[in-house]
Structure formats: C-alpha cells, structure tokens
Design a protein around this motif. Structure first.
Motif, PDB file in Angstrom:
ATOM      1  N   UNK A 107     -33.071  -7.348  -9.824  1.00 51.30           N
ATOM      2  CA  UNK A 107     -32.629  -6.286 -10.738  1.00 51.30           C
ATOM      3  C   UNK A 107     -31.106  -6.248 -10.815  1.00 51.30           C
ATOM      4  N   UNK A 108     -30.432  -6.384  -9.678  1.00 53.26           N
ATOM      5  CA  UNK A 108     -28.962  -6.367  -9.674  1.00 53.26           C
ATOM      6  C   UNK A 108     -28.398  -7.566 -10.425  1.00 53.26           C
ATOM      7  N   UNK A 109     -29.062  -8.716 -10.339  1.00 52.28           N
ATOM      8  CA  UNK A 109     -28.611  -9.902 -11.068  1.00 52.28           C
ATOM      9  C   UNK A 109     -28.751  -9.701 -12.576  1.00 52.28           C
ATOM     10  N   UNK A 110     -29.769  -9.006 -13.001  1.00 55.22           N
ATOM     11  CA  UNK A 110     -30.006  -8.765 -14.424  1.00 55.22           C
ATOM     12  C   UNK A 110     -29.011  -7.766 -15.006  1.00 55.22           C
ATOM     13  N   UNK A 111     -28.477  -6.883 -14.184  1.00 49.75           N
ATOM     14  CA  UNK A 111     -27.564  -5.846 -14.665  1.00 49.75           C
ATOM     15  C   UNK A 111     -26.121  -6.315 -14.773  1.00 49.75           C
ATOM     16  N   UNK A 112     -25.776  -7.446 -14.165  1.00 46.49           N
ATOM     17  CA  UNK A 112     -24.404  -7.949 -14.222  1.00 46.49           C
ATOM     18  C   UNK A 112     -24.071  -8.360 -15.650  1.00 46.49           C
ATOM     19  N   UNK A 113     -22.880  -7.999 -16.142  1.00 41.97           N
ATOM     20  CA  UNK A 113     -22.511  -8.422 -17.492  1.00 41.97           C
ATOM     21  C   UNK A 113     -22.329  -9.931 -17.561  1.00 41.97           C
ATOM     22  N   UNK A 114     -22.768 -10.500 -18.652  1.00 41.69           N
ATOM     23  CA  UNK A 114     -22.647 -11.940 -18.851  1.00 41.69           C
ATOM     24  C   UNK A 114     -21.211 -12.271 -19.238  1.00 41.69           C
ATOM     25  N   UNK A 115     -20.646 -13.322 -18.674  1.00 35.65           N
ATOM     26  CA  UNK A 115     -19.287 -13.713 -19.076  1.00 35.65           C
ATOM     27  C   UNK A 115     -19.304 -14.218 -20.520  1.00 35.65           C
ATOM     28  N   UNK A 116     -18.207 -14.029 -21.247  1.00 32.55           N
ATOM     29  CA  UNK A 116     -18.175 -14.504 -22.631  1.00 32.55           C
ATOM     30  C   UNK A 116     -18.384 -16.017 -22.672  1.00 32.55           C
ATOM     31  N   UNK A 117     -19.165 -16.450 -23.638  1.00 33.75           N
ATOM     32  CA  UNK A 117     -19.525 -17.861 -23.698  1.00 33.75           C
ATOM     33  C   UNK A 117     -18.397 -18.733 -24.247  1.00 33.75           C
TER      34      UNK A 117
END
Length: 70
Positions: A17-27
């Motif tokens: 769950x914590x991994x899913x909540x991290x914001x994705x870095x801009x591609x």
C-alpha cells in the motif's frame, strides 16, 4: 506459526500500500531553460520565444513594440 504467517501477510500488505501511494517521478526529463530577453520599452524579462521581435530589439508585447517604434 500461524500468527507469524499472518503478521508477514499484514506487513507485506502495508508495504504494498505504501509503494502504491508514492508519487510517480515525471517520465520526461526537464527541458533546457529558455533564454530570457528584456523588453526594450519597459525592461520586463520574457522568454525569447514569447517575445515580440521588432527592428530595435525584443518587446514583451505588440503594444510596446508599436509604442517604442512608432
């Protein structure tokens, strides 16, 4: 033993769950900075691609170009 397995499942669930909540870095990578130019009329700095070009230099708007160049 069953409590150890249950604890492991809970910990894996919390980690997931914590991994899913991290914001994705801009591609895409940030672009190079734009060159800034000063308006000949008022001195305001604007990006070079947004500036209005005139015979006497760069301007921040069409109105300043018309006013300064006559």
């Amino acid at each position: 033993m069953k409590y150890l397995i249950l604890l492991l499942i809970v910990l894996v669930g919390i980690w997931w769950i914590r991994q899913q909540r991290k914001p994705k870095p801009p591609s895409d990578k940030p672009k190079d900075p734009l060159e800034m130019v000063a308006c000949v009329h008022c001195g305001t700095h604007v990006p070079e691609n947004d500036a209005t070009k005139g015979t006497k230099g760069a301007y921040c708007s069409q109105a300043h170009r018309e006013t300064h160049e006559g």
